[in-house]
Scaffold this active site. Structure first.
Site, PDB file in Angstrom:
ATOM      1  N   SER A 155      -1.806  19.609  48.854  1.00  0.00           N
ATOM      2  CA  SER A 155      -1.588  18.398  49.648  1.00  0.00           C
ATOM      3  C   SER A 155      -0.517  18.629  50.707  1.00  0.00           C
ATOM      4  O   SER A 155       0.411  19.433  50.519  1.00  0.00           O
ATOM      5  CB  SER A 155      -1.154  17.253  48.734  1.00  0.00           C
ATOM      6  OG  SER A 155      -0.675  16.145  49.475  1.00  0.00           O
ATOM      7  N   TYR A 159       4.846  13.697  43.057  1.00  0.00           N
ATOM      8  CA  TYR A 159       3.495  14.136  43.392  1.00  0.00           C
ATOM      9  C   TYR A 159       3.531  15.386  44.261  1.00  0.00           C
ATOM     10  O   TYR A 159       2.843  16.379  43.997  1.00  0.00           O
ATOM     11  CB  TYR A 159       2.727  13.018  44.104  1.00  0.00           C
ATOM     12  CG  TYR A 159       1.398  13.471  44.664  1.00  0.00           C
ATOM     13  CD1 TYR A 159       0.340  13.797  43.821  1.00  0.00           C
ATOM     14  CD2 TYR A 159       1.204  13.586  46.045  1.00  0.00           C
ATOM     15  CE1 TYR A 159      -0.874  14.236  44.331  1.00  0.00           C
ATOM     16  CE2 TYR A 159       0.002  14.012  46.564  1.00  0.00           C
ATOM     17  CZ  TYR A 159      -1.039  14.340  45.695  1.00  0.00           C
ATOM     18  OH  TYR A 159      -2.240  14.788  46.211  1.00  0.00           O
ATOM     19  N   LYS A 207       2.329  19.466  43.310  1.00  0.00           N
ATOM     20  CA  LYS A 207       1.437  20.323  44.088  1.00  0.00           C
ATOM     21  C   LYS A 207       2.143  21.619  44.489  1.00  0.00           C
ATOM     22  O   LYS A 207       1.565  22.713  44.427  1.00  0.00           O
ATOM     23  CB  LYS A 207       0.944  19.579  45.331  1.00  0.00           C
ATOM     24  CG  LYS A 207       0.029  18.392  45.036  1.00  0.00           C
ATOM     25  CD  LYS A 207      -1.287  18.848  44.431  1.00  0.00           C
ATOM     26  CE  LYS A 207      -2.284  17.704  44.315  1.00  0.00           C
ATOM     27  NZ  LYS A 207      -3.594  18.145  43.778  1.00  0.00           N
ATOM     28  N   HIS A 215      -4.849   4.866  52.511  1.00  0.00           N
ATOM     29  CA  HIS A 215      -4.511   5.137  53.911  1.00  0.00           C
ATOM     30  C   HIS A 215      -5.034   4.033  54.838  1.00  0.00           C
ATOM     31  O   HIS A 215      -5.842   3.190  54.465  1.00  0.00           O
ATOM     32  CB  HIS A 215      -4.979   6.526  54.346  1.00  0.00           C
ATOM     33  CG  HIS A 215      -6.465   6.710  54.375  1.00  0.00           C
ATOM     34  ND1 HIS A 215      -7.281   6.034  55.244  1.00  0.00           N
ATOM     35  CD2 HIS A 215      -7.266   7.514  53.652  1.00  0.00           C
ATOM     36  CE1 HIS A 215      -8.529   6.404  55.050  1.00  0.00           C
ATOM     37  NE2 HIS A 215      -8.551   7.292  54.084  1.00  0.00           N
TER      38      HIS A 215
END
Length: 319
Positions: free
Chosen positions: A110, A134, A138, A181
């Protein structure tokens, strides 16, 4: 080629299964949630750290690891869930690959690994200081893959997705209701008759609204496919950005929705969110060169396909 796809029921996972399956690959779909599509040869409803996965890996040439707990905000409130699901479980999967001799691994990373970069354009060689669990989950996996390539010869590609948007061109897959989004939220709220707030209109951009990078989900699936091929002939661990490379402003998105759908959004401007940069876009030149990948679709296709999916699948309410 036999490919194990984790997260096979999700937004990106479904599209990836379809793309790889139609190319003639033998797809082993793995997801603890129900897989409702038909683009697989075998399907298993398991967590990818279950012992049963070890047996599946005996016949696998490459793992495409998409399964993860996502969303930035919730990761701050419950970091344990993210580190367990995204890091500890991935470590177990990598150890299973090591034990069963699987030497090829493609990972869905990401843009959150960049944190709050000081530059408008994100390059793979830039800073990597995530600002939430988060993003760290990643980044930690990318580091593990680098170490496993050196120690155990597992070739890997980590693909840093920017804002994945749009829907399958045939209307089969798209984002579920309450996606995070702006493209999805703008359409959903407009369909429901609600006003939409744009955060900030005094950024140093041509129209004053912030610019972000959006990439169509089919382009992402294509990038994953190219990464699978890449791991066959390239030893080591690699990281590539997948983004449009130009970016679209919030007003670009509003205008595209007006131009390409029957929707007429009602918008107002609110204050910019703390820490929001004016521009945040991907430099995808490395993927262009090394993966032979370029995005095919722009904002118009993203908006058209998303709208078509929302209307045909009744993603939004009618109230």
């Amino acid at each position: 080629m036999n490919i194990l796809v984790t997260g096979a029921s999700g937004y990106i996972g479904s599209q990836t299964c379809k793309f790889l399956h139609t190319q003639g690959h033998y797809i082993i779909a793995l997801d603890r949630n129900l897989v409702t599509h038909r683009y697989f040869n075998e399907y298993y409803s398991n967590d990818y750290r279950d012992m049963e996965v070890q047996a599946l890996l005996l016949k696998v040439d490459c793992v495409v690891h998409i399964a993860a707990t996502s969303l930035v905000g919730p990761s701050v409130l419950d970091p344990s869930k993210y580190y367990n699901n995204n890091v500890a479980s991935t470590l177990a999967l990598l150890d299973a690959c090591k034990a069963q001799g699987v030497k090829r691994f493609v990972f869905a990373s990401s843009a959150a690994t960049f944190g709050e970069p000081s530059e408008d354009v994100c390059m793979e060689s830039g800073q990597h200081v995530p600002v939430n669990p988060y993003g760290w989950s990643k980044r930690m996996t990318e580091i593990m893959l680098n170490d496993y390539a050196k120690a155990y010869g597992i070739n890997s590609v980590s693909l840093r997705f920017f804002n994945v948007a749009g829907a399958d061109s045939e209307g089969e897959f798209g984002q579920e209701k309450d996606a995070t989004h702006i493209i999805a939220k703008l359409m959903e709220m407009t369909m429901e008759g609600n006003e939409f707030t744009l955060n900030g209109n005094d950024f140093n951009t041509p129209d004053g609204t912030c610019v972000r990078d959006y990439i169509h989900v089919e382009d992402v699936a294509n990038g994953i496919s190219n990464a699978v091929d890449f791991t066959k002939t390239n030893n080591g661990a690699y990281v590539f950005n997948l983004g449009n490379g130009e970016g679209y402003s919030n007003m670009d998105i509003v205008n595209a929705v007006i131009e390409h759908t029957p929707l007429v959004p009602s918008i107002k401007f609110g204050p910019a969110r703390a820490g929001d940069p004016a521009k945040l876009i991907a430099d995808s030149s490395l993927a262009n060169k090394e993966l032979n990948w370029k995005p095919k679709y722009g904002l118009d296709t993203i908006v058209k396909t998303a709208y078509n999916y929302y209307t045909t699948q009744k993603v939004t309410s009618t109230s």
